[in-house]
Design a protein around this motif. Structure first.
Motif, PDB file in Angstrom:
ATOM      1  N   SER A 136      27.494 -10.860  -9.175  1.00  0.00           N
ATOM      2  CA  SER A 136      28.689 -10.085  -8.819  1.00  0.00           C
ATOM      3  C   SER A 136      29.233  -9.346 -10.034  1.00  0.00           C
ATOM      4  O   SER A 136      29.613  -8.168  -9.946  1.00  0.00           O
ATOM      5  N   LYS A 137      29.254 -10.024 -11.179  1.00  0.00           N
ATOM      6  CA  LYS A 137      29.753  -9.400 -12.402  1.00  0.00           C
ATOM      7  C   LYS A 137      28.815  -8.286 -12.880  1.00  0.00           C
ATOM      8  O   LYS A 137      29.266  -7.246 -13.348  1.00  0.00           O
ATOM      9  N   ARG A 138      27.518  -8.530 -12.776  1.00  0.00           N
ATOM     10  CA  ARG A 138      26.564  -7.519 -13.213  1.00  0.00           C
ATOM     11  C   ARG A 138      26.640  -6.262 -12.335  1.00  0.00           C
ATOM     12  O   ARG A 138      26.551  -5.143 -12.821  1.00  0.00           O
ATOM     13  N   ILE A 139      26.782  -6.474 -11.039  1.00  0.00           N
ATOM     14  CA  ILE A 139      26.877  -5.338 -10.114  1.00  0.00           C
ATOM     15  C   ILE A 139      28.172  -4.574 -10.348  1.00  0.00           C
ATOM     16  O   ILE A 139      28.199  -3.345 -10.348  1.00  0.00           O
TER      17      ILE A 139
ATOM     18  N   GLY B 137      17.452  -1.477 -18.212  1.00  0.00           N
ATOM     19  CA  GLY B 137      18.567  -2.379 -18.471  1.00  0.00           C
ATOM     20  C   GLY B 137      18.121  -3.814 -18.680  1.00  0.00           C
ATOM     21  O   GLY B 137      16.975  -4.178 -18.402  1.00  0.00           O
ATOM     22  N   THR B 138      19.037  -4.648 -19.147  1.00  0.00           N
ATOM     23  CA  THR B 138      18.709  -6.046 -19.437  1.00  0.00           C
ATOM     24  C   THR B 138      18.364  -6.841 -18.185  1.00  0.00           C
ATOM     25  O   THR B 138      17.703  -7.872 -18.276  1.00  0.00           O
ATOM     26  N   ASP B 139      18.804  -6.374 -17.018  1.00  0.00           N
ATOM     27  CA  ASP B 139      18.481  -7.063 -15.765  1.00  0.00           C
ATOM     28  C   ASP B 139      17.135  -6.627 -15.202  1.00  0.00           C
ATOM     29  O   ASP B 139      16.714  -7.137 -14.158  1.00  0.00           O
ATOM     30  N   GLU B 140      16.471  -5.691 -15.844  1.00  0.00           N
ATOM     31  CA  GLU B 140      15.243  -5.107 -15.295  1.00  0.00           C
ATOM     32  C   GLU B 140      14.017  -5.361 -16.159  1.00  0.00           C
ATOM     33  O   GLU B 140      12.936  -4.864 -15.842  1.00  0.00           O
ATOM     34  N   VAL B 141      14.157  -6.113 -17.222  1.00  0.00           N
ATOM     35  CA  VAL B 141      13.052  -6.338 -18.143  1.00  0.00           C
ATOM     36  C   VAL B 141      11.866  -6.954 -17.394  1.00  0.00           C
ATOM     37  O   VAL B 141      12.007  -7.940 -16.671  1.00  0.00           O
TER      38      VAL B 141
ATOM     39  N   GLN C 101      19.550  -1.903  -7.002  1.00  0.00           N
ATOM     40  CA  GLN C 101      19.196  -2.275  -5.630  1.00  0.00           C
ATOM     41  C   GLN C 101      18.658  -3.699  -5.577  1.00  0.00           C
ATOM     42  O   GLN C 101      18.973  -4.469  -4.661  1.00  0.00           O
ATOM     43  N   ARG C 102      17.858  -4.072  -6.574  1.00  0.00           N
ATOM     44  CA  ARG C 102      17.308  -5.429  -6.588  1.00  0.00           C
ATOM     45  C   ARG C 102      18.410  -6.475  -6.779  1.00  0.00           C
ATOM     46  O   ARG C 102      18.392  -7.526  -6.138  1.00  0.00           O
ATOM     47  N   LEU C 103      19.362  -6.189  -7.651  1.00  0.00           N
ATOM     48  CA  LEU C 103      20.479  -7.117  -7.838  1.00  0.00           C
ATOM     49  C   LEU C 103      21.249  -7.295  -6.535  1.00  0.00           C
ATOM     50  O   LEU C 103      21.618  -8.412  -6.162  1.00  0.00           O
ATOM     51  N   LYS C 104      21.494  -6.190  -5.836  1.00  0.00           N
ATOM     52  CA  LYS C 104      22.234  -6.250  -4.581  1.00  0.00           C
ATOM     53  C   LYS C 104      21.471  -7.031  -3.512  1.00  0.00           C
ATOM     54  O   LYS C 104      22.064  -7.790  -2.734  1.00  0.00           O
ATOM     55  N   GLU C 105      20.161  -6.854  -3.474  1.00  0.00           N
ATOM     56  CA  GLU C 105      19.357  -7.564  -2.479  1.00  0.00           C
ATOM     57  C   GLU C 105      19.353  -9.068  -2.748  1.00  0.00           C
ATOM     58  O   GLU C 105      19.437  -9.875  -1.812  1.00  0.00           O
ATOM     59  N   GLU C 106      19.253  -9.450  -4.017  1.00  0.00           N
ATOM     60  CA  GLU C 106      19.297 -10.881  -4.344  1.00  0.00           C
ATOM     61  C   GLU C 106      20.666 -11.463  -4.015  1.00  0.00           C
ATOM     62  O   GLU C 106      20.778 -12.562  -3.473  1.00  0.00           O
ATOM     63  N   HIS C 107      21.732 -10.723  -4.342  1.00  0.00           N
ATOM     64  CA  HIS C 107      23.094 -11.171  -4.063  1.00  0.00           C
ATOM     65  C   HIS C 107      23.288 -11.382  -2.561  1.00  0.00           C
ATOM     66  O   HIS C 107      23.848 -12.394  -2.124  1.00  0.00           O
TER      67      HIS C 107
ATOM     68  N   GLU D 211      23.775 -14.816 -20.908  1.00  0.00           N
ATOM     69  CA  GLU D 211      24.037 -13.488 -21.463  1.00  0.00           C
ATOM     70  C   GLU D 211      25.391 -12.980 -20.984  1.00  0.00           C
ATOM     71  O   GLU D 211      25.850 -13.344 -19.904  1.00  0.00           O
ATOM     72  N   PRO D 212      26.047 -12.145 -21.804  1.00  0.00           N
ATOM     73  CA  PRO D 212      27.326 -11.585 -21.359  1.00  0.00           C
ATOM     74  C   PRO D 212      27.162 -10.869 -20.034  1.00  0.00           C
ATOM     75  O   PRO D 212      26.304 -10.006 -19.889  1.00  0.00           O
ATOM     76  N   ALA D 213      27.968 -11.218 -19.039  1.00  0.00           N
ATOM     77  CA  ALA D 213      27.806 -10.650 -17.706  1.00  0.00           C
ATOM     78  C   ALA D 213      28.655  -9.406 -17.488  1.00  0.00           C
ATOM     79  O   ALA D 213      28.351  -8.592 -16.637  1.00  0.00           O
ATOM     80  N   ALA D 214      29.733  -9.265 -18.208  1.00  0.00           N
ATOM     81  CA  ALA D 214      30.615  -8.128 -17.931  1.00  0.00           C
ATOM     82  C   ALA D 214      31.183  -7.535 -19.212  1.00  0.00           C
ATOM     83  O   ALA D 214      32.287  -7.042 -19.245  1.00  0.00           O
ATOM     84  N   GLN D 215      30.417  -7.610 -20.285  1.00  0.00           N
ATOM     85  CA  GLN D 215      30.875  -7.071 -21.564  1.00  0.00           C
ATOM     86  C   GLN D 215      30.399  -5.630 -21.674  1.00  0.00           C
ATOM     87  O   GLN D 215      29.242  -5.351 -21.914  1.00  0.00           O
ATOM     88  N   GLY D 216      31.312  -4.677 -21.473  1.00  0.00           N
ATOM     89  CA  GLY D 216      30.943  -3.282 -21.519  1.00  0.00           C
ATOM     90  C   GLY D 216      30.176  -2.875 -20.290  1.00  0.00           C
ATOM     91  O   GLY D 216      30.183  -3.546 -19.262  1.00  0.00           O
TER      92      GLY D 216
END
Length: 215
Positions: free
Chosen positions: A101-104, A146-150, A47-53, A32-37
C-alpha cells in the motif's frame, strides 16, 4: 469450506511454505524504506504491485482468516499448531499488504516509451536500456528500473544500485566508473535507448492458502 478441506489445506501449506515464501520475497525486502520520497517505477511494475495487493486483500487473506477461525475452534490455542501457523501467516500477509500500500501510494510512474527530446533521449535516466562493456570488453545490456522491479534474470537493475548510479546521466561513448565491492571498474557505454520494459507479471504463488482452498 468443509472441515476436511481446511485441515488438508493446512497440511499441504506446511509442506509448500517454502514455495510461498519464494513467491513473496522476489521483490525488495520489506525492511527497505517504503514511503521515503518518490517510488520511481515503470507502468508494468506498478501493475504488478497492484495485482499482488489485490490478490492478498481479496483472496489469500480471506482464505487464511477462515483457516484461523477453524483452527481456533479446535481447543487450546496456545498448544494448537494449526492456529499458531495460520496466525503467523496472517501477520505476514498483513505486513505485506501494508508494505505494498505504501509503495503504491508513493509510486511515481515513468514510462520508458514516452516521447523524449534533447538530452533526455540520449542520456541514461530511469527507464533506459543500456549496452555497455567492462575493461575486458565483456558486453552486457541492462534496463534501469525501480527497486520493486529488480529482476537479474531479465537484467533489470535498480536505479539506486551501484551500477545504476554509475550509468546514470552517461551518453553513448562515455566512460564511467563503477564503485564495486571488489574495487573500481571502468565501463564504456555503447548504446542508450528507451523502449518498453517487460516486467514479469504477478502470479499466484504455488502453495498459497487460496490455491489450497480451491483444490
Amino acid at each position: 469450506m468443509r472441515v476436511g478441506r481446511i485441515a488438508k489445506s493446512v497440511q499441504e501449506l506446511r509442506s509448500e511454505n517454502k514455495d510461498v515464501r519464494k513467491g513473496f520475497t522476489r521483490r525488495p525486502q520489506e525492511s527497505e524504506p517504503a514511503a521515503q520520497g518518490k517510488n520511481y517505477i515503470t507502468p508494468g511494475g506498478l501493475q504488478r504491485l497492484k495485482e499482488e495487493h489485490w490478490f492478498l486483500l481479496t483472496k489469500d487473506r480471506p482464505a487464511v482468516a477462515e483457516v484461523v477461525a477453524w483452527a481456533a475452534s479446535n481447543g487450546d490455542r496456545s498448544e494448537n499448531a494449526d492456529y499458531q501457523y495460520a496466525k503467523r501467516r496472517l501477520r505476514q500477509i498483513d505486513g505485506r499488504i501494508r508494505f505494498l500500500s505504501k509503495r503504491i501510494e508513493a509510486a511515481e510512474v515513468v514510462d520508458p516509451e514516452a516521447p523524449r527530446t534533447g538530452l533526455r533521449a540520449t542520456k541514461v535516466f530511469f527507464g533506459a536500456t543500456v549496452l555497455y562493456a567492462n575493461a575486458a570488453g565483456v558486453e552486457r545490456e541492462v534496463s534501469i528500473v525501480g527497486t520493486d522491479e529488480v529482476d537479474l534474470d531479465r537484467n533489470h537493475i535498480s536505479w539506486v544500485s551501484p551500477l545504476g548510479r554509475a550509468l546514470m546521466r552517461s551518453s553513448e561513448g562515455d566512460s564511467v566508473v563503477l564503485e564495486a565491492p571488489g574495487g573500481k571498474e571502468q565501463l564504456t557505454v555503447f548504446k542508450v535507448r528507451y523502449e518498453r520494459i517487460d516486467v514479469e507479471p504477478f502470479r499466484e504463488p504455488i502453495g498459497s492458502y487460496s490455491a489450497a482452498k480451491q483444490s
